[in-house]
Write an enzyme that holds these catalytic residues in place. Structure first.
Site: not given
Ligand code: NDP
Ligand code: 8X3
Length: 248
Positions: A13, A34, A149, A83, A180, A9
């Site tokens: 982000g 992807r 989730y 990630n 968070g 990923g």
């Molecule tokens: P984004 O949506 O900005 O990034 C998500 C990434 O995950 C993208 O690069 C996407 O790539 C990749 N991804 C999603 N599904 C797939 C798949 N099936 N195969 C391969 N890659 C995939 O979100 P974040 O950066 O915020 O999220 C990253 C991680 O952090 C996640 O696990 C999320 O749950 C976690 N998180 C996020 C928080 C937040 O508040 N933002 C807080 C806590 C945890 P592509 O689309 O190119 O496949």
């Molecule tokens: C992402 C943070 O609080 O939106 O995991 O679930 S929250």
């Protein structure tokens, strides 16, 4: 010889910030996702020390084949950042969309397991390595309408603890990062492209950035070999838990 990291990923982000941070720290970085255009843009930015791999982490055979397809000099992975993940929907559990549930469970839990299974045996065989799993504050306790989730991130916590136990007799370290509110594409994805609803999630509070989480990641990765940062909960200053967020 530079060390090698793989970030799932990395097209957006937190993952994109982790890839940049590892690269800045002198790692060669395998960047995965992807979205080909975003992956190519990051490869262009990072140059020869980046290697793009396009695949969906939900497809076990393709994930395994993608890792196996790496050129010989990219195969010895020192750091795995698991990630890739997402939330879909914010509905009552009894009204939720089962397609959203499947996607979250397949990506956040099974995708992370497939990558772990593909990469960690090599770390064990070489006697070095570090796995950083991206969990969430959402895994500590459920919040309203977060149900599935939150469940996937609680599973990431248990799966990460299990891996750390199973690797305790080896030098391979395991870290769980629990962010968070981080402003990324996360909420836009959660609300199926509704940008206005997504923007409201971060209104009235200074949210974390992907870079804040990358800082925590690199701290754990660069800790001395005898130090294992097992877990870090990283919150915005005006967030106290998954449910307690003070907005101005
Ligand atoms: P984004 O949506 O900005 O990034 C998500 C990434 O995950 C993208 O690069 C996407 O790539 C990749 N991804 C999603 N599904 C797939 C798949 N099936 N195969 C391969 N890659 C995939 O979100 P974040 O950066 O915020 O999220 C990253 C991680 O952090 C996640 O696990 C999320 O749950 C976690 N998180 C996020 C928080 C937040 O508040 N933002 C807080 C806590 C945890 P592509 O689309 O190119 O496949
Ligand atoms: C992402 C943070 O609080 O939106 O995991 O679930 S929250």
């Amino acid at each position: 010889m530079k060390k090698t990291a793989i970030v799932t990923g990395a097209t957006s982000g937190i993952g994109e910030a982790c890839a940049r941070r590892l690269h800045a720290a002198g790692y060669r970085v395998i960047i995965t996702g992807r979205n080909v255009a975003r992956l190519n843009a990051l490869k262009e930015e990072l140059g020869n020390d980046a290697y793009p791999l396009v695949f969906d982490v939900r497809d076990r055979e393709i994930a395994e084949a993608s890792v196996a397809s790496l050129p010989a000099d990219w195969q010895d992975i020192d750091v795995l950042v698991n990630n890739a993940g997402l939330a879909l929907g914010l509905d009552r559990e009894y009204e939720g969309d089962y397609r959203d549930w499947d996607t979250m469970i397949d990506t956040n839990i099974k995708g992370l397991l497939y990558m772990t299974r593909a990469v960690v045996p090599g770390m064990v065989a070489r006697g070095k390595g570090h796995v950083v799993n991206i969990g969430s504050v959402a895994g500590d306790a459920a919040y309203a309408n977060g149900n599935v989730y939150c469940g996937t991130k609680a599973a990431v916590k248990a799966i990460t603890d299990g891996l750390r136990i199973d690797l305790a007799e080896t030098p391979v370290r395991v870290t769980l990062l629990k962010p968070g509110l981080v402003e990324t594409r996360f909420s836009e994805v959660r609300f199926h492209g509704d940008k206005e609803r997504a923007a409201n999630v971060y209104k009235g509070i200074a949210p974390l950035t992907g870079e804040d989480i990358a800082d925590a990641m690199i701290y754990a990765v660069q800790a001395p070999a005898h130090v294992q940062i097992a877990e870090m909960l990283i919150l915005a200053t005006h967030q106290a838990s998954g449910s307690v967020i003070c907005r101005k």
